[in-house]
Design a protein around this motif. Sequence first.
Motif, short mmCIF file in Angstrom:
data_model
loop_
_atom_site.label_atom_id
_atom_site.label_comp_id
_atom_site.label_asym_id
_atom_site.label_seq_id
_atom_site.Cartn_x
_atom_site.Cartn_y
_atom_site.Cartn_z
N GLU A 63 0.78 -1.11 0.16
CA GLU A 63 0.01 0.08 0.19
C GLU A 63 0.96 1.37 -0.24
OE1 GLU A 63 -3.43 2.12 -0.01
OE2 GLU A 63 -3.12 0.12 -0.46
N LEU A 64 1.82 1.13 0.95
CA LEU A 64 2.77 2.37 0.86
C LEU A 64 3.46 2.62 -0.48
CD1 LEU A 64 4.42 1.90 4.45
CD2 LEU A 64 2.88 3.62 3.82
N LEU A 65 3.98 1.45 -1.01
CA LEU A 65 4.48 1.60 -2.41
C LEU A 65 3.56 2.01 -3.42
CD1 LEU A 65 6.59 -1.59 -2.23
CD2 LEU A 65 7.65 0.62 -2.11
N THR A 66 2.36 1.74 -3.47
CA THR A 66 1.63 2.06 -4.19
C THR A 66 1.23 3.66 -4.42
OG1 THR A 66 0.59 -0.30 -4.51
CG2 THR A 66 -0.82 1.48 -5.26
N ASN A 67 1.05 3.86 -3.07
CA ASN A 67 0.54 5.17 -2.75
C ASN A 67 1.76 6.23 -2.99
OD1 ASN A 67 -1.86 4.70 -2.03
ND2 ASN A 67 -1.44 5.02 0.30
N ALA A 68 3.06 5.94 -2.86
CA ALA A 68 4.17 6.63 -3.07
C ALA A 68 4.17 6.74 -4.63
CB ALA A 68 5.45 6.11 -2.71
N ALA A 69 4.15 5.67 -5.47
CA ALA A 69 4.39 5.73 -6.95
C ALA A 69 2.99 6.72 -7.54
CB ALA A 69 4.28 4.14 -7.49
#
Length: 93
Positions: A63-69
């Motif tokens: 979730e963090l990676l997806t939001n950051a991207a």
Amino acid sequence: MAAAQQVLYTEHDRTGVDARDFVRAVCDSARQGFSKDVTLHVDINAGYLRNDVTTPLALILNELLTNAAKHGCDDFGRCEIWISPTFWKGSVR
């Protein structure tokens, strides 16, 4: 989640996994959904994760990676995402 489960099933120790392998597997899986202009830097030391923390960690990390991207890139879709146990080690790029 499939990448994380693959690491779990290939470990010889059924009580936990190597942290570096696990985090890299989750990151590699998430990276497949990003454009080529999103760069992931994974800086994880060797460590051990108990099985009971792997599923929540995989979900949160994804979730963090997806939001950051999705929200952290510039107007051209470029960004660098750093995955490290030292959170405030440098500036956000």
